[in-house]
Write a protein that holds these residues in place. Structure first.
Motif, short mmCIF file in Angstrom:
data_model
loop_
_atom_site.label_atom_id
_atom_site.label_comp_id
_atom_site.label_asym_id
_atom_site.label_seq_id
_atom_site.Cartn_x
_atom_site.Cartn_y
_atom_site.Cartn_z
N LEU A 3 60.72 41.38 29.16
CA LEU A 3 62.05 40.99 29.58
C LEU A 3 63.04 42.12 29.39
CD1 LEU A 3 63.98 38.80 30.57
CD2 LEU A 3 64.20 38.03 28.20
N PHE A 4 62.92 42.86 28.31
CA PHE A 4 63.78 44.01 28.06
C PHE A 4 62.92 45.26 28.13
CE2 PHE A 4 65.41 40.39 25.58
CZ PHE A 4 66.56 40.16 26.31
N GLY A 5 62.55 45.61 29.36
CA GLY A 5 61.48 46.57 29.54
C GLY A 5 61.85 48.02 29.45
N ASN A 6 62.95 48.46 30.04
CA ASN A 6 63.22 49.89 30.14
C ASN A 6 64.53 50.22 29.45
OD1 ASN A 6 63.57 52.54 30.78
ND2 ASN A 6 63.76 52.23 32.97
N PHE A 7 64.46 50.76 28.25
CA PHE A 7 65.65 51.16 27.52
C PHE A 7 65.76 52.68 27.44
CE2 PHE A 7 65.59 46.79 26.14
CZ PHE A 7 66.94 46.49 26.11
N ASN A 8 65.18 53.36 28.40
CA ASN A 8 65.25 54.83 28.44
C ASN A 8 66.40 55.35 29.27
OD1 ASN A 8 62.90 55.15 26.88
ND2 ASN A 8 61.66 54.65 28.67
N GLY A 9 67.26 54.44 29.75
CA GLY A 9 68.37 54.87 30.58
C GLY A 9 68.01 54.78 32.05
N MET A 10 68.94 55.18 32.90
CA MET A 10 68.72 55.10 34.33
C MET A 10 68.14 56.41 34.83
SD MET A 10 72.08 53.12 35.71
CE MET A 10 71.57 53.41 37.41
N GLY A 11 66.92 56.40 35.20
CA GLY A 11 66.28 57.59 35.72
C GLY A 11 65.85 57.41 37.14
N PRO A 12 65.00 58.29 37.65
CA PRO A 12 64.52 58.15 39.02
C PRO A 12 63.67 56.89 39.16
CG PRO A 12 64.07 60.33 38.14
CD PRO A 12 64.50 59.49 36.99
N GLU A 13 63.54 56.44 40.41
CA GLU A 13 62.72 55.26 40.67
C GLU A 13 61.25 55.53 40.39
OE1 GLU A 13 63.24 52.26 41.31
OE2 GLU A 13 65.05 51.93 42.46
N GLY A 14 60.85 56.80 40.41
CA GLY A 14 59.44 57.12 40.22
C GLY A 14 58.72 57.15 41.54
N ALA A 15 57.41 56.96 41.51
CA ALA A 15 56.62 57.00 42.73
C ALA A 15 57.02 55.86 43.66
CB ALA A 15 55.14 56.89 42.38
N PRO A 16 57.04 56.11 44.97
CA PRO A 16 57.40 55.05 45.91
C PRO A 16 56.46 53.86 45.78
CG PRO A 16 57.33 57.20 47.00
CD PRO A 16 56.75 57.39 45.63
N THR A 17 57.03 52.69 45.80
CA THR A 17 56.25 51.45 45.72
C THR A 17 56.66 50.55 46.87
OG1 THR A 17 57.90 50.48 44.25
CG2 THR A 17 56.01 51.56 43.23
N PRO A 18 55.75 49.71 47.36
CA PRO A 18 56.10 48.79 48.43
C PRO A 18 57.24 47.88 48.01
CG PRO A 18 53.73 48.85 48.09
CD PRO A 18 54.35 49.59 46.95
N PRO A 19 58.24 47.68 48.86
CA PRO A 19 59.35 46.79 48.48
C PRO A 19 58.86 45.36 48.32
CG PRO A 19 59.46 47.35 50.82
CD PRO A 19 58.39 48.22 50.21
N PRO A 20 59.36 44.65 47.32
CA PRO A 20 58.96 43.26 47.13
C PRO A 20 59.31 42.42 48.36
CG PRO A 20 60.10 44.09 45.19
CD PRO A 20 60.26 45.11 46.27
N ARG A 21 58.54 41.38 48.58
CA ARG A 21 58.77 40.55 49.76
C ARG A 21 59.90 39.55 49.55
NH1 ARG A 21 52.62 38.94 51.82
NH2 ARG A 21 51.89 41.10 52.16
N THR A 22 60.25 39.28 48.32
CA THR A 22 61.27 38.28 48.04
C THR A 22 62.47 38.91 47.35
OG1 THR A 22 60.34 37.74 45.86
CG2 THR A 22 59.48 36.54 47.77
N ALA A 23 63.61 38.22 47.46
CA ALA A 23 64.82 38.69 46.80
C ALA A 23 64.64 38.68 45.29
CB ALA A 23 66.00 37.82 47.21
N LEU A 24 63.94 37.66 44.77
CA LEU A 24 63.69 37.58 43.33
C LEU A 24 62.84 38.76 42.87
CD1 LEU A 24 63.99 36.03 40.69
CD2 LEU A 24 61.96 34.69 41.32
N GLY A 25 61.85 39.13 43.69
CA GLY A 25 61.02 40.29 43.35
C GLY A 25 61.82 41.57 43.32
N ARG A 26 62.72 41.73 44.26
CA ARG A 26 63.56 42.91 44.29
C ARG A 26 64.51 42.94 43.09
NH1 ARG A 26 64.28 48.07 44.51
NH2 ARG A 26 66.27 48.75 45.40
N PHE A 27 65.06 41.77 42.76
CA PHE A 27 65.92 41.67 41.58
C PHE A 27 65.18 42.12 40.34
CE2 PHE A 27 67.21 39.38 37.80
CZ PHE A 27 68.58 39.53 37.78
N TRP A 28 63.97 41.63 40.15
CA TRP A 28 63.20 42.00 38.96
C TRP A 28 62.83 43.48 38.97
CZ3 TRP A 28 62.61 40.10 34.39
CH2 TRP A 28 61.61 40.62 33.56
N GLN A 29 62.54 44.02 40.14
CA GLN A 29 62.21 45.43 40.24
C GLN A 29 63.37 46.30 39.80
OE1 GLN A 29 62.05 47.51 44.16
NE2 GLN A 29 59.88 47.87 43.66
#
Length: 263
Positions: A3-29
């Motif tokens: 739930l509190f996964g990334n506390f390293n600050g705002m960095g690059p997105e990293g390797a390109p990943t397929p966009p989630p199909r749902t709005a909830l998936g995009r929110f979580w991403q």
């Protein structure tokens, strides 16, 4: 993913990943990749909003409109730069913009300070007065109360689009307010959705107080703003060509850096 996964600050997105199909998936991403920036900016906005909350509390409990008329504009002017900072953080997260959160946040805060404070003063007075009048309108005619609700809806709608504009573009305040009204009319479904999410979220926090204090600490401003700003990002980008302008600015910066290195 925690739930509190990334506390390293705002960095690059990293390797390109397929966009989630749902709005909830995009929110979580977005959230899982930028946990620290979102929560830190929301926490700062929550701290800055304590003056506004205190003014509203004393005004409501004492039935003293003077607390609202004096304290809410001051509290709004203090809190709005940090609220705009949350919006800036959200948009950088949505765009997957590289860079560490603290540096980007400070630069955006300084850049938007003047307009944020002015808008906060106006919005603080307006929302404080509307809230005070609605709570003291128990015996008001139903037609007048409906007009109050319509006024509140329009105010929240215009404020949502205006906060986004302050974070993204540079325009005179009057033009931003007019744009907010026009964008609300041009995109009614997204506007209604954003307003309902905002109002329901804060109404839930009020109705469930003091049990909601933990939720306020954890989710404060960043959670509803991440949802609403993701909803209106597309129309904003389309209207103001934000992505194109950012790409041009980044390309120009890279060219200048290469020239400085003599490449």
């Amino acid at each position: 993913m925690a739930l509190f996964g990334n506390f390293n600050g705002m960095g690059p997105e990293g390797a390109p990943t397929p966009p989630p199909r749902t709005a909830l998936g995009r929110f979580w991403q977005v959230y899982s990749r930028h946990t620290f920036g979102l929560m830190a900016s929301g926490f700062l906005a929550g701290l800055a909003g304590l003056v506004y909350a205190a003014a509203l509390f004393f005004g409501i409990t004492s039935h003293g409109l003077i607390f609202v008329l004096v304290g809410c504009p001051i509290g709004g002017a203090l809190a709005m730069p940090e609220i705009v900072g949350v919006a800036d953080t959200v948009f950088r997260s949505v765009r997957g913009e590289a860079g560490f959160w603290g540096m980007k946040y400070r630069a955006a805060w300084r850049r938007n300070l003047g307009q944020s404070a002015v808008f906060g003063l106006l919005a603080g007075l307006l929302f404080g007065f509307q809230y005070f009048m609605m709570l003291h309108a128990q015996h008001t005619d139903i037609f007048i109360y409906i007009l109050m609700l319509i006024g509140l809806f329009i105010s929240v709608a215009v404020a949502t689009w205006t906060v986004a504009q302050i974070a993204l573009i540079s325009l005179p305040m009057g033009r931003m307010l007019l744009n907010g009204l026009l964008l609300s009319a041009r995109h009614p479904l997204k506007t209604v959705g954003a307003v309902l999410i905002t109002v329901i979220y804060w109404l839930f926090m009020e109705v469930t107080y003091p049990f909601s204090l933990l939720f306020v600490i954890l989710f404060n401003f960043w959670f509803p703003m991440l949802v609403t700003m993701m909803m209106i990002w597309g129309p904003l980008d389309e209207t103001f060509d934000i992505t194109e302008k950012i790409d041009e600015m980044n390309a120009k910066k890279r060219a200048e850096e290469k020239a400085a290195r003599g490449e």
